[in-house]
Design a protein around this motif. Sequence first.
Motif, PDB file in Angstrom:
ATOM      1  N   VAL A 127      -5.933 -17.159  -5.464  1.00 47.30           N
ATOM      2  CA  VAL A 127      -7.003 -16.212  -5.763  1.00 47.30           C
ATOM      3  C   VAL A 127      -7.187 -16.180  -7.273  1.00 47.30           C
ATOM      4  O   VAL A 127      -6.201 -16.130  -8.017  1.00 47.30           O
ATOM      5  N   VAL A 128      -8.438 -16.226  -7.710  1.00 47.72           N
ATOM      6  CA  VAL A 128      -8.732 -16.103  -9.133  1.00 47.72           C
ATOM      7  C   VAL A 128      -9.455 -14.776  -9.362  1.00 47.72           C
ATOM      8  O   VAL A 128     -10.415 -14.451  -8.651  1.00 47.72           O
ATOM      9  N   ALA A 129      -8.950 -14.010 -10.339  1.00 45.90           N
ATOM     10  CA  ALA A 129      -9.576 -12.738 -10.707  1.00 45.90           C
ATOM     11  C   ALA A 129      -9.599 -12.679 -12.228  1.00 45.90           C
ATOM     12  O   ALA A 129      -8.551 -12.598 -12.862  1.00 45.90           O
ATOM     13  N   THR A 130     -10.781 -12.740 -12.792  1.00 49.82           N
ATOM     14  CA  THR A 130     -10.878 -12.709 -14.254  1.00 49.82           C
ATOM     15  C   THR A 130     -10.738 -11.282 -14.765  1.00 49.82           C
ATOM     16  O   THR A 130      -9.996 -11.024 -15.709  1.00 49.82           O
ATOM     17  N   TYR A 148      -3.212  -7.170  -1.766  1.00 46.54           N
ATOM     18  CA  TYR A 148      -4.065  -7.340  -0.612  1.00 46.54           C
ATOM     19  C   TYR A 148      -5.514  -7.555  -1.040  1.00 46.54           C
ATOM     20  O   TYR A 148      -5.940  -7.060  -2.076  1.00 46.54           O
ATOM     21  N   LEU A 149      -6.252  -8.246  -0.193  1.00 46.87           N
ATOM     22  CA  LEU A 149      -7.671  -8.449  -0.434  1.00 46.87           C
ATOM     23  C   LEU A 149      -8.447  -7.319   0.228  1.00 46.87           C
ATOM     24  O   LEU A 149      -8.132  -6.918   1.360  1.00 46.87           O
ATOM     25  N   LEU A 193     -15.439  -7.522  -4.121  1.00 46.28           N
ATOM     26  CA  LEU A 193     -14.228  -8.043  -3.498  1.00 46.28           C
ATOM     27  C   LEU A 193     -13.096  -7.801  -4.489  1.00 46.28           C
ATOM     28  O   LEU A 193     -13.208  -8.206  -5.649  1.00 46.28           O
ATOM     29  N   VAL A 194     -12.027  -7.146  -4.027  1.00 42.69           N
ATOM     30  CA  VAL A 194     -10.982  -6.732  -4.971  1.00 42.69           C
ATOM     31  C   VAL A 194      -9.583  -7.058  -4.457  1.00 42.69           C
ATOM     32  O   VAL A 194      -9.386  -7.330  -3.275  1.00 42.69           O
ATOM     33  N   ASP A 252     -12.876 -13.372  -8.239  1.00 39.50           N
ATOM     34  CA  ASP A 252     -13.945 -14.336  -8.548  1.00 39.50           C
ATOM     35  C   ASP A 252     -13.975 -15.440  -7.501  1.00 39.50           C
ATOM     36  O   ASP A 252     -15.036 -15.930  -7.138  1.00 39.50           O
ATOM     37  N   ASP A 253     -12.782 -15.847  -7.078  1.00 35.43           N
ATOM     38  CA  ASP A 253     -12.737 -17.018  -6.221  1.00 35.43           C
ATOM     39  C   ASP A 253     -11.485 -17.020  -5.361  1.00 35.43           C
ATOM     40  O   ASP A 253     -10.400 -16.642  -5.817  1.00 35.43           O
ATOM     41  N   ILE A 254     -11.685 -17.468  -4.103  1.00 35.01           N
ATOM     42  CA  ILE A 254     -10.569 -17.629  -3.158  1.00 35.01           C
ATOM     43  C   ILE A 254     -10.585 -19.080  -2.700  1.00 35.01           C
ATOM     44  O   ILE A 254     -11.624 -19.571  -2.249  1.00 35.01           O
TER      45      ILE A 254
END
Lengths: 89, 89, 89, 89, 89
Positions: A10-13, B2-3, B54-55, B83-85
């Motif tokens: 998972v990418v989270a900026t 968790y998503l 999405l967090v 941002d991305d999965i």
Amino acid sequence: MYLGKVIGTVVATRKDENLIGSKLMITQPLTMEQKPIGDPIIAVDTVGAGIGELVIYVKGTAARIAARKMDSPIDSAIVGIVDDITIDN
Amino acid sequence: MYLGKVIGTVVATRKDENLIGSKLMITQPLTMEQKPIGDPIIAVDTVGAGIGELVIYVKGTAARIAARKMDSPIDSAIVGIVDDITIDN
Amino acid sequence: MYLGKVIGTVVATRKDENLIGSKLMITQPLTMEQKPIGDPIIAVDTVGAGIGELVIYVKGTAARIAARKMDSPIDSAIVGIVDDITIDN
Amino acid sequence: MYLGKVIGTVVATRKDENLIGSKLMITQPLTMEQKPIGDPIIAVDTVGAGIGELVIYVKGTAARIAARKMDSPIDSAIVGIVDDITIDN
Amino acid sequence: MYLGKVIGTVVATRKDENLIGSKLMITQPLTMEQKPIGDPIIAVDTVGAGIGELVIYVKGTAARIAARKMDSPIDSAIVGIVDDITIDN
């Protein structure tokens, strides 16, 4: 401690700055026969686990201990890469 | 970790005074394919998450760490915006 | 605290260095009638439990207390070997 | 943090002395549409919640923080009374 | 905090030495209508609860607080004996 398999990332900026540098691995919980149990969680890698590897992960305070980041909002972490599982039941 | 997806807000005027200023976001747990899992929880926003985003959220002590409010009765918090999965299973 | 049966072991060479020396036992949760409940977990042995033994295990901080390793990322541990179960319901 | 409704009270005369003075409220977990989820728990009231009120409750250490009783064996507490729930999914 | 009924005892001679002196009670979780929910757990008695009694039990750190044994690997404890349950839903 739980058995899982790393199945993605998972990418989270935009995130808590204390999470910068932590690799967020999508980890599928597994039975000891390596069948999926329930839904994947997101765990911080602390042992250099790669996609497809069978791992041991932990939850709660143990995850921050593994990450050596007690001030980071981490509640799951990968703490080992499994070489062998032996069942005798 | 968790998503989830932010799907709403809760307003509580009468509350623990250490919760004043914390935004209470209704967060729907999701699978990695972004399908709902079980029932929503209420998480404190710590990263400026908006409705529909999405967090990544955490539970327990990690939530108070994220909020930088160790004296506040918080047990879930949003710590990142996804941002991305990427899944490779 | 939970009833379980030790049914196997996990070997992980690459792991958190604070786990070195901890025996990782596959523990099947049991009902009081000793029927399996759900899926096995991995618990650190702290009492010399062997394969096939009926044990009591704990989760969370209690596990690190049992292991006398507060700096180790342990979240489940075996804390007793069961001699007798008496039910009167 | 979870949504619930106060549906009753529990009286226990013989109890941990650090629970004296804590009101034990039977709290039914709810979905955001206010339908019951699973079974009620017992939560300590810290905000003057009455029977029938819609509340936010927490679990674990957050509950002792809410009660301002870190030495009391409390693991769930009501921390807010809900005025409004907005869902936008 | 949870409602339960004491339905038995567990004896373990080989155990963590910090558990010596703690009575291990088999506790069946109950609904507020006193019907069983899921499987029994093992909780340390801290209030003199006997077989058949309706009790309140807690999990996690709250259990060690109840036992006044912060160095003992306890993760569930009985903290009160129920006199009365009132439901108004």
